[in-house]
Design an enzyme around this catalytic site. Structure first.
Site, PDB file in Angstrom:
ATOM      1  N   SER A  47       8.948   4.110  -3.829  1.00  0.00           N
ATOM      2  CA  SER A  47       7.925   3.701  -2.858  1.00  0.00           C
ATOM      3  C   SER A  47       8.289   2.461  -2.049  1.00  0.00           C
ATOM      4  O   SER A  47       7.654   2.178  -1.035  1.00  0.00           O
ATOM      5  CB  SER A  47       6.588   3.458  -3.571  1.00  0.00           C
ATOM      6  OG  SER A  47       6.651   2.302  -4.382  1.00  0.00           O
ATOM      7  N   LYS A  95       4.519  -3.717  -4.376  1.00  0.00           N
ATOM      8  CA  LYS A  95       4.283  -3.387  -2.968  1.00  0.00           C
ATOM      9  C   LYS A  95       4.466  -4.653  -2.122  1.00  0.00           C
ATOM     10  O   LYS A  95       4.605  -5.758  -2.636  1.00  0.00           O
ATOM     11  CB  LYS A  95       2.857  -2.851  -2.749  1.00  0.00           C
ATOM     12  CG  LYS A  95       2.463  -1.666  -3.617  1.00  0.00           C
ATOM     13  CD  LYS A  95       3.176  -0.392  -3.248  1.00  0.00           C
ATOM     14  CE  LYS A  95       2.733   0.764  -4.152  1.00  0.00           C
ATOM     15  NZ  LYS A  95       3.565   1.978  -3.934  1.00  0.00           N
TER      16      LYS A  95
END
Length: 205
Positions: A47, A95
């Site tokens: 990701s 993230k």
């Protein structure tokens, strides 16, 4: 006979005992560093590609956010909110911070760029071929929360996937620390600095 020699005979040094004591001290120090200062973290998914690759290992500064909140552009490790469908046994997430409390984050402007408080982001760090987002959104980040996204936008379950829950934002108090360097594999040693595009945003500390 001098006292120091008498004491030496009465209390002979034990090399195994010295080694054991040093080992215990080293373990305690290492545990303290891991708990309060720096922790290692491995990348469990794609990701954050190409910034972070699958199975990269990074160093996470656990102390920095005791003195300030996360800044836009920083890569953070955090415990996912319950509203994200993650239970207590789930791994931490990693993230990039796109918006902080009070920010107005929109996708997208006429040039298909994400904007923060009206300023477009030049996201050169995105996975090659990825658009900034395939989903439109218009979010004002609540105080004490963060809007986060993966760099591999087409393969990241991030704030966009949880818009019904506090606009997909995460509480600052669930952030474990800032990822500041890749240390493994050695061929990928590098620091994880904040991309230049975030320096043009006002109020980023």
């Amino acid at each position: 006979m001098p006292d120091d020699k008498i004491n030496a005979r009465r209390f002979p040094r034990s090399k195994p005992l010295e080694f054991l004591i040093l080992l215990v001290v080293a373990v305690v120090v290492a545990a303290g560093v891991r708990t309060f200062l720096v922790q290692t973290f491995f990348i469990p998914s794609g990701s954050m590609e190409q910034t972070l690759l699958l199975n990269d290992k990074v160093l996470v500064n656990k102390a920095v956010y005791r003195f300030r909140d996360p800044h836009r552009g920083e890569i953070i490790v955090f415990e996912p909110p319950i509203g994200w469908g993650a239970g207590p046994s789930e791994q931490d997430y990693i993230k990039r911070v796109i918006g902080v409390g009070g920010d107005h984050v929109i996708c997208c402007d006429p040039q298909k760029r994400i904007t923060v408080n009206g300023h477009p982001l030049d996201e050169t760090y995105l996975y090659p071929g990825d658009a900034p987002s395939d989903e439109e959104f218009d979010v004002t980040v609540p105080a004490g929360r963060l809007f986060v996204m993966g760099d591999h936008r087409s393969d990241s379950a991030d704030s966009r996937a949880h818009m019904e829950s506090d606009q997909g934002t995460i509480p600052v108090n669930r952030v474990a620390g800032r990822a500041f360097a890749i240390y493994w594999p050695t061929s990928r040693w590098r620091s994880l600095s904040v991309p230049a595009t975030f320096s043009d945003l006002p109020g980023n500390g």
